[in-house]
Enzyme design. Sequence first.
Site, short mmCIF file in Angstrom:
data_model
loop_
_atom_site.label_atom_id
_atom_site.label_comp_id
_atom_site.label_asym_id
_atom_site.label_seq_id
_atom_site.Cartn_x
_atom_site.Cartn_y
_atom_site.Cartn_z
N GLU A 171 34.17 54.39 45.20
CA GLU A 171 35.55 54.72 45.26
C GLU A 171 36.55 53.96 44.36
OE1 GLU A 171 33.44 55.90 49.02
OE2 GLU A 171 33.26 53.98 47.54
N GLY A 203 44.29 41.97 35.02
CA GLY A 203 44.12 40.47 35.87
C GLY A 203 43.05 40.48 36.38
N PRO A 204 42.89 41.50 37.47
CA PRO A 204 41.40 41.55 38.42
C PRO A 204 40.32 41.95 37.51
CG PRO A 204 43.46 42.63 39.81
CD PRO A 204 43.79 42.39 38.14
N LEU A 205 39.40 41.15 37.29
CA LEU A 205 38.48 41.27 36.45
C LEU A 205 37.58 42.69 36.72
CD1 LEU A 205 37.03 37.71 35.85
CD2 LEU A 205 38.58 39.27 34.27
N ARG A 244 43.80 68.78 55.84
CA ARG A 244 42.94 68.68 54.74
C ARG A 244 42.69 70.25 53.94
NH1 ARG A 244 36.74 68.18 56.35
NH2 ARG A 244 36.53 69.39 58.28
#
Length: 673
Positions: free
Chosen positions: A411, A116-118, A355
Amino acid sequence: MNNKNLMNHAADNIRILAVSMVEKAKSGHPGGAMGGADFINVLFSEFLVYDPNNPEWEGRDRFYLDPGHMSPMLYSALAMQGKYTIDELKEFRQWGSVTPGHPERDIRHGIENTSGPLGQGHTYAVGAAIAEKFLEARLSHTMMQHKIYAYISDGGIQEEISQGAGRVAGLLHLNNLIMFYDANEIQLSTECDTVMNENTKMKYQSWGWNVLEINGNDPDEIREALKNANNEKDRPTLIIGHTIMGKGAIKADGTSYERNVNTHGAPLGQESYVNTVKNLGGDINNPFVIFDDVKELYENRKKELLKIVEQRHIAEDKWRKDNPETATLMDEWFSGKAPKVDWSSVTQKRDVATRVASSVCLGILGEQVHNMVCSSADLCNSDKTDGFLKKTHEFKADDFSGAFFQAGVSELTMACICIGMYLHGGVIPACGTFFVFSDYMKPAIRMAALMQVPIKFIWSHDAFRVGEDGPTHEPVEQEAQIRLMEKLKNHKGQDSVRVFRPADAGETTVCWQMAVENMDTPTALIFSRQPVNSLPEGTDYEQVRKGAYIVNGSDEDYDVILLASGSEVATLLAGAELLRKDGVRLRIVSVPSEGLFRCQSKEYQENILPTGAKIFGLTAGLSVTLEGLVGSNGMVYGMNSFGYSAPYKVLDEKLGFTAENIYKQVKMFISNK
């Protein structure tokens, strides 16, 4: 080689079905589907290798659609393969239909990815191509010799993520990736030359792609391009197919409706629809039909595939007999089950950044989970994913023996590539960056949740204590954002995303264990940059599995409950020392995962956070992060700014995240009650 007239007839059949689906639904995008019909027909009827009897066969070619609005084209072609019925095509975009407006991952029906999101769809294909190379290096070419096909449109080319996907595919010499670019020069609201004038061919060539330029509506040119692409030994291939938007469409007045912007995103309209179906050779009284010669075309392809697949299965069976241990591993990797991990050797130091504790866990996974791939957006030494890297080495062009993907500063690309690795099957992906940069990844996080992809998102530098880097790097609203997604339920009634923000090294270990065990949804792991004081000696860290638990204080006799997640739990513990000197009776609750806590019994939730209790919450994010936990009678001390630039201990002092201020705030809270 099939007759050109037959191939054109089959493509027209796809066009008729596609335009009829949109017209019946009174909603959809007919133009692109009509223009792309020739390519999808040649690919599916002559090149795509799959097992007609086993849609989940690991050795199948994969097809990833990027422009999901072109779903009518895909559904129609899959119907010719026998994966959809005519009645299912007629239910396009309707409630409960298996043919939704944009395709949703459904391997049984031949849908490899939700789109959907191109831009995301073809980036999944890059990830799948990497996964195939990764698995080939471990399982042999016999088991991994398939191709990854992708379909992209002008919109996908324009989306910035295509830059990252193109760069990575060229850099890693993904010769198993073949992408068709449907260059019809029309988009939803205008013609393409209004918004772009770049040389797409030269752009992809500069990234190291094999680029072919053809008439995308000519089956002979499509066939030759696909042959060329399949024979390419060193590079991914981009086939630029110049196609006609709305090919075969005729207006109500009998003139051509081709290359018209208006065919992109709306039904043609009754009179134009009638003229178009007639022009394409269909029966307007019965348009939902697969022509007899087209049925024969796909039936012949099925017979060819059965022979091709039979030979592949014979070779695979021999490989399994010759490599029984590796075959067992392959079955485990493709099972979708959580890997077995021996955590007994984990030794965590006290009072370290979470972390750092995560790095220890990643080292264990790097040693034991041999189908895991870890990635970082140029931050592995900061987000501490280098704990995994120390147990392996990076992917390089033509060498996928390692298990670490250096994504560079990209990202969103990284996240989508990792999603694609999982969609391929056989690979467990994890990817890391700073928490504030999860903003770049939001569209991918959402798609991973929709597809129930159990990717592990690793986010470090969890709060304003990034300090000297200042507000640009200090996540304040990010936890609230991801916890909003935590509240969404997927189709199975599960949390869409499982979110963990551990309070210390001990909690980190258990959170990582649960992340590895979670093969149903994405997991978000949020870690601190700065050292964090450990919870009291004797803390039962197995209680972390309940999402929230008492870490200190009375089970029954208390004046107030103090509640937090992550670094702030240690701040509450320090403040509690001062409060107890004043005789305040306390219960301190750590909530590493609100979503998991909400999955517990009502009795357990009530026992930990009783209705009507005085609850004080502390968060280094927006106050809304904890408001659902403290209730209407509670109070949250949180952040109301983007942060400031200073050493983190100075920020703690200035912003009130100290034992002394907690003492002050809780005393005022109690007195106001």
